[in-house]
Design an enzyme around this catalytic site. Structure first.
Site, PDB file in Angstrom:
ATOM      1  N   THR A  56      -0.144  -7.432   0.007  1.00  0.00           N
ATOM      2  CA  THR A  56      -0.524  -6.174   0.362  1.00  0.00           C
ATOM      3  C   THR A  56      -0.728  -6.131   1.657  1.00  0.00           C
ATOM      4  O   THR A  56      -1.406  -7.051   2.490  1.00  0.00           O
ATOM      5  CB  THR A  56      -1.401  -5.666  -0.453  1.00  0.00           C
ATOM      6  OG1 THR A  56      -1.920  -4.230   0.285  1.00  0.00           O
ATOM      7  CG2 THR A  56      -2.896  -6.467  -0.514  1.00  0.00           C
ATOM      8  N   ASP A  57      -0.464  -5.336   2.493  1.00  0.00           N
ATOM      9  CA  ASP A  57      -0.867  -5.101   4.029  1.00  0.00           C
ATOM     10  C   ASP A  57      -2.493  -4.638   4.003  1.00  0.00           C
ATOM     11  O   ASP A  57      -3.046  -4.971   5.180  1.00  0.00           O
ATOM     12  CB  ASP A  57      -0.503  -3.895   4.915  1.00  0.00           C
ATOM     13  CG  ASP A  57      -0.770  -2.492   4.082  1.00  0.00           C
ATOM     14  OD1 ASP A  57      -1.403  -2.308   2.962  1.00  0.00           O
ATOM     15  OD2 ASP A  57      -0.292  -1.458   4.691  1.00  0.00           O
ATOM     16  N   GLU A  58      -3.219  -4.597   2.872  1.00  0.00           N
ATOM     17  CA  GLU A  58      -4.816  -4.314   3.026  1.00  0.00           C
ATOM     18  C   GLU A  58      -5.456  -5.484   3.365  1.00  0.00           C
ATOM     19  O   GLU A  58      -6.725  -5.340   3.762  1.00  0.00           O
ATOM     20  CB  GLU A  58      -5.150  -3.667   1.442  1.00  0.00           C
ATOM     21  CG  GLU A  58      -4.256  -2.319   1.121  1.00  0.00           C
ATOM     22  CD  GLU A  58      -4.862  -1.513   0.136  1.00  0.00           C
ATOM     23  OE1 GLU A  58      -6.088  -1.758  -0.207  1.00  0.00           O
ATOM     24  OE2 GLU A  58      -4.079  -0.809  -0.477  1.00  0.00           O
ATOM     25  N   ASN A 114       1.782   0.562   1.280  1.00  0.00           N
ATOM     26  CA  ASN A 114       1.552   1.581   0.063  1.00  0.00           C
ATOM     27  C   ASN A 114       3.007   1.836  -0.413  1.00  0.00           C
ATOM     28  O   ASN A 114       3.827   2.370   0.190  1.00  0.00           O
ATOM     29  CB  ASN A 114       0.956   2.693   0.264  1.00  0.00           C
ATOM     30  CG  ASN A 114      -0.628   2.653   0.173  1.00  0.00           C
ATOM     31  OD1 ASN A 114      -1.110   1.832   1.256  1.00  0.00           O
ATOM     32  ND2 ASN A 114      -1.330   3.220  -0.523  1.00  0.00           N
ATOM     33  N   TYR A 149     -10.726  -5.405  -3.694  1.00  0.00           N
ATOM     34  CA  TYR A 149      -9.184  -5.598  -3.906  1.00  0.00           C
ATOM     35  C   TYR A 149      -8.647  -6.506  -2.892  1.00  0.00           C
ATOM     36  O   TYR A 149      -8.036  -7.314  -3.187  1.00  0.00           O
ATOM     37  CB  TYR A 149      -8.631  -4.206  -4.214  1.00  0.00           C
ATOM     38  CG  TYR A 149      -7.128  -4.399  -4.108  1.00  0.00           C
ATOM     39  CD1 TYR A 149      -6.343  -5.095  -4.991  1.00  0.00           C
ATOM     40  CD2 TYR A 149      -6.420  -3.755  -3.093  1.00  0.00           C
ATOM     41  CE1 TYR A 149      -4.828  -5.173  -5.045  1.00  0.00           C
ATOM     42  CE2 TYR A 149      -5.089  -3.843  -2.984  1.00  0.00           C
ATOM     43  CZ  TYR A 149      -4.337  -4.405  -3.829  1.00  0.00           C
ATOM     44  OH  TYR A 149      -2.871  -4.784  -3.743  1.00  0.00           O
ATOM     45  N   LYS A 202      -7.151 -10.192  -2.845  1.00  0.00           N
ATOM     46  CA  LYS A 202      -5.667 -10.624  -2.440  1.00  0.00           C
ATOM     47  C   LYS A 202      -5.660 -11.338  -1.158  1.00  0.00           C
ATOM     48  O   LYS A 202      -4.898 -12.391  -1.133  1.00  0.00           O
ATOM     49  CB  LYS A 202      -5.052  -9.312  -2.072  1.00  0.00           C
ATOM     50  CG  LYS A 202      -4.489  -8.251  -3.308  1.00  0.00           C
ATOM     51  CD  LYS A 202      -3.709  -9.003  -4.457  1.00  0.00           C
ATOM     52  CE  LYS A 202      -2.245  -9.044  -3.759  1.00  0.00           C
ATOM     53  NZ  LYS A 202      -1.431  -9.681  -4.939  1.00  0.00           N
TER      54      LYS A 202
HETATM   55  P1  NAD Z   1       0.638  -2.531 -11.152  1.00  0.00           P
HETATM   56  O1  NAD Z   1      -1.286  -2.739 -11.302  1.00  0.00           O
HETATM   57  O2  NAD Z   1       1.265  -1.569 -11.592  1.00  0.00           O
HETATM   58  O3  NAD Z   1       0.918  -3.829 -11.909  1.00  0.00           O
HETATM   59  C1  NAD Z   1       0.323  -5.149 -12.213  1.00  0.00           C
HETATM   60  C2  NAD Z   1       1.073  -5.809 -13.422  1.00  0.00           C
HETATM   61  O4  NAD Z   1       0.354  -7.156 -13.561  1.00  0.00           O
HETATM   62  C3  NAD Z   1       0.799  -5.223 -14.596  1.00  0.00           C
HETATM   63  O5  NAD Z   1       2.178  -5.227 -15.507  1.00  0.00           O
HETATM   64  C4  NAD Z   1      -0.243  -6.022 -15.442  1.00  0.00           C
HETATM   65  O6  NAD Z   1      -0.205  -5.798 -16.930  1.00  0.00           O
HETATM   66  C5  NAD Z   1      -0.255  -7.483 -14.820  1.00  0.00           C
HETATM   67  N1  NAD Z   1      -1.496  -8.414 -15.016  1.00  0.00           N
HETATM   68  C6  NAD Z   1      -2.410  -7.906 -14.526  1.00  0.00           C
HETATM   69  N2  NAD Z   1      -3.359  -8.844 -14.519  1.00  0.00           N
HETATM   70  C7  NAD Z   1      -2.848  -9.964 -15.115  1.00  0.00           C
HETATM   71  C8  NAD Z   1      -2.918 -11.252 -15.681  1.00  0.00           C
HETATM   72  N3  NAD Z   1      -4.117 -11.626 -15.755  1.00  0.00           N
HETATM   73  N4  NAD Z   1      -1.949 -12.047 -16.085  1.00  0.00           N
HETATM   74  C9  NAD Z   1      -0.678 -11.579 -16.249  1.00  0.00           C
HETATM   75  N5  NAD Z   1      -0.511 -10.319 -15.892  1.00  0.00           N
HETATM   76  C10 NAD Z   1      -1.355  -9.466 -15.445  1.00  0.00           C
HETATM   77  O7  NAD Z   1       0.611  -3.208  -9.704  1.00  0.00           O
HETATM   78  P2  NAD Z   1       1.924  -3.152  -8.542  1.00  0.00           P
HETATM   79  O8  NAD Z   1       1.328  -1.789  -7.937  1.00  0.00           O
HETATM   80  O9  NAD Z   1       3.041  -2.998  -9.426  1.00  0.00           O
HETATM   81  O10 NAD Z   1       1.397  -4.178  -7.637  1.00  0.00           O
HETATM   82  C11 NAD Z   1       2.155  -5.589  -7.889  1.00  0.00           C
HETATM   83  C12 NAD Z   1       1.840  -6.669  -6.976  1.00  0.00           C
HETATM   84  O11 NAD Z   1       2.224  -5.744  -5.615  1.00  0.00           O
HETATM   85  C13 NAD Z   1       0.549  -6.728  -6.748  1.00  0.00           C
HETATM   86  O12 NAD Z   1       0.114  -7.985  -6.468  1.00  0.00           O
HETATM   87  C14 NAD Z   1       0.152  -5.973  -5.579  1.00  0.00           C
HETATM   88  O13 NAD Z   1      -1.262  -6.571  -4.856  1.00  0.00           O
HETATM   89  C15 NAD Z   1       1.179  -6.001  -4.480  1.00  0.00           C
HETATM   90  N6  NAD Z   1       1.307  -4.708  -3.632  1.00  0.00           N
HETATM   91  C16 NAD Z   1       1.046  -3.313  -4.269  1.00  0.00           C
HETATM   92  C17 NAD Z   1       1.504  -2.354  -3.582  1.00  0.00           C
HETATM   93  C18 NAD Z   1       1.206  -1.066  -3.943  1.00  0.00           C
HETATM   94  O14 NAD Z   1       1.390  -0.023  -3.372  1.00  0.00           O
HETATM   95  N7  NAD Z   1       1.230  -0.608  -5.291  1.00  0.00           N
HETATM   96  C19 NAD Z   1       1.497  -2.579  -2.171  1.00  0.00           C
HETATM   97  C20 NAD Z   1       1.565  -3.870  -1.664  1.00  0.00           C
HETATM   98  C21 NAD Z   1       1.744  -4.826  -2.534  1.00  0.00           C
HETATM   99  P1  TYD Z   2      -4.244   4.900  -3.589  1.00  0.00           P
HETATM  100  O1  TYD Z   2      -3.118   5.347  -4.259  1.00  0.00           O
HETATM  101  O2  TYD Z   2      -5.350   4.318  -4.626  1.00  0.00           O
HETATM  102  O3  TYD Z   2      -4.001   3.504  -2.648  1.00  0.00           O
HETATM  103  P2  TYD Z   2      -4.797   2.544  -1.739  1.00  0.00           P
HETATM  104  O4  TYD Z   2      -6.198   2.895  -1.782  1.00  0.00           O
HETATM  105  O5  TYD Z   2      -4.392   1.111  -2.125  1.00  0.00           O
HETATM  106  O6  TYD Z   2      -4.103   2.780  -0.282  1.00  0.00           O
HETATM  107  O7  TYD Z   2      -4.801   5.787  -2.386  1.00  0.00           O
HETATM  108  C1  TYD Z   2      -3.906   6.133  -1.396  1.00  0.00           C
HETATM  109  C2  TYD Z   2      -4.768   7.052  -0.540  1.00  0.00           C
HETATM  110  O8  TYD Z   2      -5.435   8.202  -1.085  1.00  0.00           O
HETATM  111  C3  TYD Z   2      -6.283   6.395  -0.115  1.00  0.00           C
HETATM  112  O9  TYD Z   2      -6.537   6.711   1.161  1.00  0.00           O
HETATM  113  C4  TYD Z   2      -7.463   7.104  -1.238  1.00  0.00           C
HETATM  114  C5  TYD Z   2      -6.643   8.412  -1.425  1.00  0.00           C
HETATM  115  N1  TYD Z   2      -7.018   8.816  -2.846  1.00  0.00           N
HETATM  116  C6  TYD Z   2      -7.484  10.166  -3.003  1.00  0.00           C
HETATM  117  O10 TYD Z   2      -7.617  10.885  -1.929  1.00  0.00           O
HETATM  118  N2  TYD Z   2      -7.650  10.804  -4.309  1.00  0.00           N
HETATM  119  C7  TYD Z   2      -7.263   9.998  -5.292  1.00  0.00           C
HETATM  120  O11 TYD Z   2      -7.589  10.716  -6.462  1.00  0.00           O
HETATM  121  C8  TYD Z   2      -6.916   8.623  -5.168  1.00  0.00           C
HETATM  122  C9  TYD Z   2      -6.465   7.900  -6.346  1.00  0.00           C
HETATM  123  C10 TYD Z   2      -6.675   8.149  -3.709  1.00  0.00           C
END
Ligand code: NAD
Ligand code: TYD
Length: 351
Positions: free
Chosen positions: A132-134, A186, A157, A161
């Protein structure tokens, strides 16, 4: 040699789009989805591919080293795309250790399993770590995250990561494992668990429930449609240079409050409500602890070196997303009620 790719976290939001893309576009590859099916993992996301010849599912936790060894041997895994993680910042604030366990310990377990299975031929296999970019921390109002930006994670988090990214690079340096890392902004789109901002608001607007905006809603995020991220992962997997990092993002920055207003406006139209109805649901609530102000990715490296570009404008992507959630009420009901766990038991006839 034909590939047998272990994709972890394939039942989650991004993972399910990556699995669908790989199973459909690469019939010659064997795709193995490893997922522990936590609250965020949902096999209903994979209905379109569950019967495919080149797809199989393994319910396993990346914290369990022995289970990983068995899966690597059973499927003769040649490459890994690692997405499994705890992914929600708010949950990391209330339970940081869960993030250490899966994101750090689990990733190191997976690296060890790969190292063991690929001993003597580490240069012939790829371990692709999705991040992630975070990890880069929080920006003020100017500037972008580059691949060279120093890590400065600010939440449990992002700290977990960042640690996992460091371990992956350490395995490349120490054991000469072939790795690649991508750090994405995101994501939004179909199948995202409704705890994250966009699906949470869509679900609440639909049900006329309050829309909790943290602080003043001035925090900025850079949003990318999930299928564009999946396409980027495909390109990095096939064309990325070993040892490199690629930032992925849509050059698409939005203040939270503007996104929430856009969702209200679009959903009033789609639901035939009087303009302004949903905006009344906006409620400013206490800010998230240590809330990162702004994320913004400079994605020029992947664009120039690998030819990837986002395919969708935000306006189109948001329409597709809202329409998907409105058309998939059953999916939403299942994930919010936990009924999807029953679906797993029924499908695989096990607990
Ligand atoms: P998500 O929470 O929707 O899915 C995570 C998946 O991992 C789930 O299916 C869960 O069951 C599985 N999982 C969790 N713990 C586990 C474990 N101990 N063993 C096996 N499986 C396990 O997450 P996502 O949003 O799809 O993100 C996927 C990846 O991409 C993550 O590594 C996240 O850090 C990265 N990422 C997410 C975003 C975003 O905006 N969602 C952006 C950049 C990077
Ligand atoms: P989120 O979707 O949780 O992603 P991330 O924290 O990984 O960027 O949140 C996106 C943005 O929205 C973040 O600045 C937090 C804000 N947010 C709210 O204002 N209200 C909410 O209920 C949630 C879940 C997030």
């Amino acid at each position: 040699m034909s590939k047998s790719i272990l994709i972890t976290g394939g039942a989650g939001f991004i993972g399910c789009h990556v699995i669908q893309l790989f199973v459909t576009n690469y019939p010659e590859y064997k795709i193995v989805n490893l997922d522990a099916l936590t609250y965020a993992g949902n096999l209903e996301n994979l209905k379109s591919v569950e019967g495919a010849q080149n797809y199989s599912f393994e319910k396993a936790d990346i914290q369990e080293a022995e289970a990983l060894d068995v899966i690597f041997a059973k499927h003769q895994i040649t490459d890994v795309i690692h997405l499994a993680a705890e992914s929600h910042v708010d949950r990391s604030i209330s339970d940081p250790l869960a993030f250490v366990k899966t994101n750090v310990f689990g990733t190191v377990n997976l690296l060890n399993a790969a190292k063991k299975a690929w001993a003597g031929e580490l240069d012939q296999h790829l371990f692709y770590h999705v991040s992630t970019d975070e990890v880069y921390g929080s920006l003020h109002d100017g500037g972008f995250f580059l691949e060279t930006t120093a890590y400065d994670p600010q939440s449990p988090y992002s700290a977990s990561k960042a640690a996992s990214d460091h371990f992956v690079r350490a395995y490349a340096n120490t054991y000469k494992m072939k790795i690649v890392v991508s750090n994405c902004s995101n994501n939004y789109g179909p199948n995202q668990f409704p705890e994250k901002l966009i699906p949470l608001c869509i679900n609440n607007i639909k049900n006329m429930k309050q829309l909790p905006v943290y602080g003043k809603g001035e925090n900025v995020r850079d949003w990318l449609f999930v299928k564009d991220h999946a396409r980027a992962i495909d390109i990095v997997f096939h064309k990325g240079k070993a040892g490199e990092t690629y930032n992925i993002g849509g050059f698409n920055e939005w203040k939270n409050i503007d996104i929430v207003r856009l969702l209200c406006q679009k959903m009033d139209e789609k639901l035939g409500r009087e303009a302004g109805t949903s905006e009344k649901l906006i409620t400013f609530v206490q800010d998230r602890a240590g809330h990162d102000h702004r994320y913004a990715i400079d994605a020029s490296k992947i664009q120039k070196e690998l030819g990837w570009e986002p395919s969708l404008q935000f306006d189109e992507g948001i329409d597709i997303t809202i329409d998907w959630y409105l058309a998939n009420e059953e999916w939403l009901d299942h994930v919010t009620s936990g009924a999807y766990q029953e679906y797993y038991k029924e499908l695989y006839r096990t607990d």
